[in-house]
Each structure stands twice: as C-alpha cells, then as structure tokens.
Design an enzyme around this catalytic site. Structure first.
Site, short mmCIF file in Angstrom:
data_model
loop_
_atom_site.label_atom_id
_atom_site.label_comp_id
_atom_site.label_asym_id
_atom_site.label_seq_id
_atom_site.Cartn_x
_atom_site.Cartn_y
_atom_site.Cartn_z
N LEU A 83 -81.14 -22.09 1.31
CA LEU A 83 -82.03 -23.10 1.89
C LEU A 83 -83.02 -23.64 0.84
CD1 LEU A 83 -82.55 -24.51 4.59
CD2 LEU A 83 -84.35 -22.84 5.02
N CYS A 107 -70.19 -9.51 -6.05
CA CYS A 107 -70.51 -10.94 -5.89
C CYS A 107 -69.41 -11.73 -6.59
CB CYS A 107 -71.87 -11.19 -6.53
SG CYS A 107 -72.34 -12.91 -6.58
N GLU A 118 -67.02 -15.37 -13.26
CA GLU A 118 -67.73 -14.12 -13.39
C GLU A 118 -67.94 -13.49 -12.03
OE1 GLU A 118 -71.23 -15.51 -15.14
OE2 GLU A 118 -71.74 -16.76 -13.43
N CYS A 165 -79.91 -24.62 -10.88
CA CYS A 165 -78.79 -23.65 -10.92
C CYS A 165 -77.91 -23.85 -12.14
CB CYS A 165 -77.98 -23.80 -9.65
SG CYS A 165 -76.49 -22.78 -9.63
N CYS A 220 -76.34 -16.85 -10.77
CA CYS A 220 -74.99 -17.38 -10.83
C CYS A 220 -74.77 -18.33 -11.99
CB CYS A 220 -74.61 -18.02 -9.49
SG CYS A 220 -75.41 -19.57 -9.12
N CYS A 238 -69.51 -26.15 -10.51
CA CYS A 238 -69.88 -26.53 -9.16
C CYS A 238 -70.27 -28.01 -9.16
CB CYS A 238 -71.06 -25.70 -8.66
SG CYS A 238 -71.52 -26.10 -6.96
N CYS A 291 -77.30 -28.55 -7.87
CA CYS A 291 -78.68 -28.17 -7.54
C CYS A 291 -79.45 -28.07 -8.84
CB CYS A 291 -78.69 -26.84 -6.79
SG CYS A 291 -77.73 -26.93 -5.27
N1 SAH Z 1 -72.85 -22.53 -3.80
C1 SAH Z 1 -73.17 -21.49 -2.90
C2 SAH Z 1 -72.75 -20.14 -3.39
C3 SAH Z 1 -73.45 -19.70 -4.65
S1 SAH Z 1 -74.63 -18.56 -4.17
C4 SAH Z 1 -74.63 -21.54 -2.57
O1 SAH Z 1 -75.36 -22.24 -3.23
O2 SAH Z 1 -75.01 -20.88 -1.61
C5 SAH Z 1 -75.64 -18.39 -5.53
C6 SAH Z 1 -77.05 -18.19 -5.08
O3 SAH Z 1 -77.90 -18.02 -6.24
C7 SAH Z 1 -77.56 -19.41 -4.34
O4 SAH Z 1 -78.41 -19.04 -3.30
C8 SAH Z 1 -78.34 -20.11 -5.43
O5 SAH Z 1 -79.24 -21.00 -4.88
C9 SAH Z 1 -78.94 -18.95 -6.16
N2 SAH Z 1 -79.39 -19.28 -7.52
C10 SAH Z 1 -78.91 -20.23 -8.32
N3 SAH Z 1 -79.58 -20.25 -9.48
C11 SAH Z 1 -80.51 -19.29 -9.38
C12 SAH Z 1 -81.54 -18.83 -10.25
N4 SAH Z 1 -81.70 -19.36 -11.46
N5 SAH Z 1 -82.34 -17.82 -9.83
C13 SAH Z 1 -82.15 -17.26 -8.61
N6 SAH Z 1 -81.21 -17.65 -7.76
C14 SAH Z 1 -80.40 -18.66 -8.13
FE1 SF4 Z 2 -73.54 -25.09 -6.63
FE2 SF4 Z 2 -75.49 -23.60 -7.65
FE3 SF4 Z 2 -76.03 -25.43 -5.80
FE4 SF4 Z 2 -74.68 -23.21 -5.10
S1 SF4 Z 2 -76.78 -23.31 -5.85
S2 SF4 Z 2 -74.21 -25.33 -4.53
S3 SF4 Z 2 -73.50 -22.85 -6.97
S4 SF4 Z 2 -75.23 -25.84 -7.87
#
Ligand code: SAH
Ligand code: SF4
Length: 356
Positions: free
Chosen positions: A222, A112, A91, A126, A340, A119, A123
């Site tokens: 972070l 984006c 997406e 996520c 995401c 992934c 995390c």
């Molecule tokens: N894997 C990379 C690139 C993905 S960026 C990374 O983690 O940086 C996607 C961003 O959306 C990341 O900062 C992630 O932490 C954030 N994200 C993931 N789930 C989310 C949620 N439910 N609400 C808000 N931000 C979220």
């Molecule tokens: Fe993967 Fe989501 Fe963690 Fe980014 S925030 S590294 S997309 S699990």
C-alpha cells in the site's frame, strides 16, 4: 528452448504418455523422480524404459535455474542469486523462523520468491523497477527457486511469500500454475494457507485471484493511505486509485473470509506523518486488515530515506491505539541488500561494465 519437465502436471504427462503408448502409471513415477527424489538427470530415472527416457531427454530440459551466488547475513537470512537459461538473474531470500515474530517454537522457514525478471510498474522507491521489465518467469522457474533453495540450504521450506522481484499478478497464468506445482501433493506439498501473494494493487487480477478456489493469502503493497501519497510513489495508483483498490479488497475478504496484510514501507518526508497513520487506520479497519510496517531500505541511486526510529514507533503506536493489529518489522537481512531487486541489479550492472 524446450520446456522443463518440472512444468508438467499429471494431466500434461497423461496426454504425453498416451501419445507414446506408455502406461499411465509412468506419470506417477516421473513425478516422484522430479519432486520427491529430486533427480539431477533424466538418465537417473532408472525405472523408466530407455525409450521413454530418450524421448524425455530429447523434448524436455530438467533444471531451469542454476545457482550463481549466495550470501549469508548476520541474522542467518540467506539470499540466493539464480541464473536462468537465457543468462538473466532472479533472486530469492530464505528467512529462518523468527522467535521475535512467531514465538520460540516456530519452525517456519520462509522463502521469498521472484515472479518476473525486472518489473514494469516502476514504483519510485523500488530497485526491481529501476531497469524496467525484462520478462515473465515460467511456473517451473518460480517453483524451481524453492527446489534450488532447499537443495543449497539443506532445509525444507514451509512458507512462501511472492515478494521478490516482479509483480506476481501481472504474470497471473504462470503464477496460478506455479501455485499448483507448489501445493500439489505430488509436487512440493506446501499448504495454500502458507503462500502469500503480494501485489502493488492490480485490481482486476485481485478479483480474479479472489475467485480462485485455493486459500492463498494476499498482501498489498500500500505504502500510502491517500491518492496524493500513492500517486507520488506508485504509478499504478493512477490507473487504480485507493478507493478502487479497497473495493477489490472488500471483495477478497467476502470471498475468502481471511485477513489481508497491508504492507507499508515508512519513507521519511513521504508517508510517515501521523495524518497518514490516521487515514491508514481507517482504511485498514474498513477491510479488517492488519498492517506490516517496514522502515525503508535505502537503494543506491534513489533519494529516499527511512525515518528515525522514534517516528517509526510513533506511527505504529498510532495504529495500535486505533485498534489495528500492526507490527513494525524488525528487519531481517538488511545487511545483505534483502529488499527486492537489489542483488540482481548489482550483478547485471557489473556484467554490463565487464562487457563495455
Ligand atoms: N510487486 C509486488 C511484489 C514485490 S513485493 C509488490 O509490490 O507487492 C516486494 C515488497 O518490497 C513490496 O512491498 C515493495 O514495496 C517492498 N520494497 C521495495 N523496495 C523496498 C525498499 N527499498 N525497502 C523496503 N521495502 C521495499
Ligand atoms: Fe514492481 Fe517494486 Fe512496485 Fe512491486 S514495489 S510493483 S516489484 S516496482
């Protein structure tokens, strides 16, 4: 599966054409058909001799993605779901200029993009990590998201963030190739300074990218300023703790002389207390970074919640008082699951239900 013609650089094409005994200027013609005229078929490339077109048709595909679904949201953010040749989905989200963030005259149109299907980093908050990792995207699948989003929206994208599904730095070779396709004058021609790669903190790859000559930007997910908090929500922190991460970030700023963005999702009862704000301010100051605060977007099936608005504002105010440039992101696309991984997860789960 044949490679896509869109994955070919001028150097790749030079080798191919030489092998076929074709003049080298054909490379320029092919690239023009691909990236400027946006050809829908190889047959259309009318200034190429028929034998060359036949060779290309036999050995390459053209499009690596097809549109599966698109959703608009109230604030005109648009989300696209694209189907890959193997039936997987990725997406991307098109975010129009936001006067609130960039001023009334901004013509910024940000896309984006995703870098992997799923992934592997898991995390806890996520959606992208929920069903694990499926595969890397190829460079043409990454750049192809831009082509298709431009085609469907009728708008030119001029800013790209690698903040969709997947961990771009875990797919570094294809990411670097995609950066070439996206920035090259013969390709999409978008300036490196308008590309932001986001990572959850892959330390060795951050250093590698710091040594890469292009002036792309870096954002770090972070989400916690101490090991205690990051360990709880981001498994990668056990491999590369906060102190290691910030050493790599100092290396980045020394090499690139540019500001890093620290992304910080505010999650209730996890990382939104003022003690974290104080620590975050110290960390940000140590690398002269700015901070983007994002209230957590609820994910179905996960327990996390966003803090109430006064707490989010208090967290931002604490950073600003310490002299850290911090924005509390007024969310775009919240009503269409813009965080995401969420749209793709729904689609794949619905398909699985159809099958079983
Ligand atoms: N894997 C990379 C690139 C993905 S960026 C990374 O983690 O940086 C996607 C961003 O959306 C990341 O900062 C992630 O932490 C954030 N994200 C993931 N789930 C989310 C949620 N439910 N609400 C808000 N931000 C979220
Ligand atoms: Fe993967 Fe989501 Fe963690 Fe980014 S925030 S590294 S997309 S699990």
């Amino acid at each position: 599966m044949q490679p896509s013609l869109f994955s070919q650089t001028p150097e790749d094409l030079a080798v191919l054409l030489e092998g076929l005994g074709e003049p080298s200027y054909r490379a320029t013609q092919i690239l023009e058909w691909l990236w400027q005229k946006r050809s829908a078929s190889i047959e259309e490339m009318s200034n190429l001799p028929a034998r060359l077109r036949d060779h290309l048709k036999e050995n390459f595909t053209l499009r690596s993605l097809t549109p599966a679904r698109s959703q608009g949201s109230l604030d005109s953010t648009r989300k696209f779901l694209f189907r890959l040749h193997d039936g997987r989905y990725v997406e991307c989200v098109l975010i129009p200029a936001s006067p609130a963030l960039y001023g009334e005259r901004s013509d910024r149109r940000t896309l984006c993009v995703s870098s992997q299907v799923g992934c592997a980093f898991g995390c806890k908050f996520c959606a992208s990590g929920l069903d694990g990792f499926t595969r890397d995207l190829t460079a043409d699948e990454i750049a192809g998201q831009v082509l298709l989003a431009e085609e469907l929206s009728g708008e030119k994208v001029n800013n790209i963030v690698f903040m969709g599904m997947g961990e771009p730095l875990a797919n570094l070779s294809q990411l670097l190739k995609a950066l070439e396709l996206i920035t090259a004058p013969w390709g999409l021609g978008i300036g490196a300074r308008r590309l932001t790669v986001s990572t959850s903190g892959l330390v060795p790859q951050i250093r590698k990218l710091a040594d890469h000559p292009q002036q792309i930007r870096l954002a770090i997910s972070l989400h916690g300023a101490s090991d205690e908090v990051r360990d709880r929500i981001m498994p990668i922190n056990r491999k590369w703790p906060v102190s290691e991460l910030f050493k790599a970030l100092r290396y980045w700023t020394e090499r690139k002389k540019q500001t890093i963005t620290l992304e910080y999702i505010l999650i209730d009862d996890v990382n939104a207390d003022l003690a974290q704000a104080t620590l975050l301010a110290q960390r940000a100051k140590s690398v002269q970074a700015k901070v983007n605060l994002i209230p957590y977007n609820t994910v179905e099936g996960l327990p996390w919640k966003r803090p109430d608005e006064p707490r989010c504002r208090a967290f931002r105010d604490a950073l600003v008082k310490s002299g850290i440039p911090a924005t509390l992101r007024l969310e775009k696309g919240h009503d269409i699951d813009a965080a995401c991984g969420q749209l793709r997860l729904k689609e794949e789960r619905a398909e699985r239900k159809d099958v079983t």
